[in-house]
Enzyme design. Sequence first.
Site, short mmCIF file in Angstrom:
data_model
loop_
_atom_site.label_atom_id
_atom_site.label_comp_id
_atom_site.label_asym_id
_atom_site.label_seq_id
_atom_site.Cartn_x
_atom_site.Cartn_y
_atom_site.Cartn_z
N ASP A 74 0.84 -1.20 0.00
CA ASP A 74 0.00 0.00 0.00
C ASP A 74 0.88 1.25 0.00
O ASP A 74 2.04 1.21 0.43
CB ASP A 74 -0.91 0.02 1.23
CG ASP A 74 -1.98 -1.06 1.18
OD1 ASP A 74 -2.32 -1.50 0.07
OD2 ASP A 74 -2.46 -1.47 2.25
N TYR A 83 7.15 -8.00 8.87
CA TYR A 83 6.82 -6.58 8.92
C TYR A 83 7.15 -5.98 10.28
O TYR A 83 7.18 -6.69 11.30
CB TYR A 83 5.31 -6.37 8.69
CG TYR A 83 4.79 -6.81 7.36
CD1 TYR A 83 4.77 -5.93 6.27
CD2 TYR A 83 4.28 -8.09 7.17
CE1 TYR A 83 4.27 -6.33 5.04
CE2 TYR A 83 3.79 -8.49 5.94
CZ TYR A 83 3.78 -7.61 4.88
OH TYR A 83 3.28 -8.01 3.66
N ASP A 124 -6.16 2.29 8.61
CA ASP A 124 -4.83 2.89 8.73
C ASP A 124 -4.96 4.40 8.81
O ASP A 124 -6.08 4.95 8.79
CB ASP A 124 -3.91 2.46 7.58
CG ASP A 124 -4.42 2.88 6.20
OD1 ASP A 124 -5.18 3.87 6.11
OD2 ASP A 124 -4.06 2.23 5.21
N ARG A 132 -3.17 -4.49 8.72
CA ARG A 132 -4.17 -3.51 9.14
C ARG A 132 -5.30 -4.19 9.93
O ARG A 132 -5.77 -3.68 10.94
CB ARG A 132 -4.77 -2.79 7.93
CG ARG A 132 -3.86 -1.79 7.26
CD ARG A 132 -4.52 -1.21 6.03
NE ARG A 132 -4.62 -2.17 4.95
CZ ARG A 132 -5.62 -2.23 4.08
NH1 ARG A 132 -6.65 -1.40 4.19
NH2 ARG A 132 -5.62 -3.11 3.09
#
Length: 301
Positions: A38, A66, A80, A172
Amino acid sequence: MHGLLLIDKPAGMSSHDVVRQVRRICRTRKVGHAGTLDPLATGVLPIAVNDGTKILQFLFADNKSYRATLKLGETTDTLDAEGIVLSERNVPALTAEQIEQACSRFRGDIMQVPPMYSALKKNGVPLYRLAREGKEVERDARPVNISRMEIVDIDLPFVTIEVECSKGTYIRTLIDDIGEVLGCGAHMTALRRTKSGVFDIVDCVTLDELKRVEGEFSGLLSMDAALSEHPAVSVCEEAAVALRYGVPPTLAQTNSEAGFSAGQLVRLQVAGRLAAMARFAPQRTKEKRGDFELIRVFVGQ
């Protein structure tokens, strides 16, 4: 220039934006990416250039890592920081132990409902398009695996975590779920992919670094090196000729002693270079010839 670039994607750019930049830098239209990030996210983004695009189908890594930061007390429509705030709640004086208990509920095999703001499709329409029209549709929960999740920093209302997960996991959504367990909600404020399969952030370059390079880039991975997680099998000269006509080799025509299992993906090499991707299939029923099922042949193209 043919092969794979490992780009450290900057924030504020889509994965397609990065592809467009690499097209201009490398002066070629044949550029593609594996593993979408993203715009908010940064980190490992594999970019295939010219003939490297032929291996994209083999680069969708099962496991990714991550580092993410979440903000407690606020939820958004996109889950987010780029979304519209939907709710604001007081953040209690949470202890590290309480936050750890909430995180522990999501380690291992879990079911996860994909967010509306995602590229997944419903009846052929991307979910994010429906979301932008104010529509919300039912999404089926999907199995994902969180193999590791560690809390690396707490500075309320912000918490930073490191996650190792299976392909298809939405960080997310994970953060939104953790916020609900803690009773105050949460949304993601930062996300950095530190690893995608065998590709690590330490091996990545920025777009600015790539722009400064003249001619062939030393950090470019060959097609063979980019697929190094799969076993290499050298084939003899006779089998190499047959490969050009789509004929798979027999085990006797390779240097392998079959130290891999049936169905395993392998690299077939000729003189140390990638010739084809295949699955080991020693007892094939549909086709009698060869001990491998060819998936993609690169020689003779």
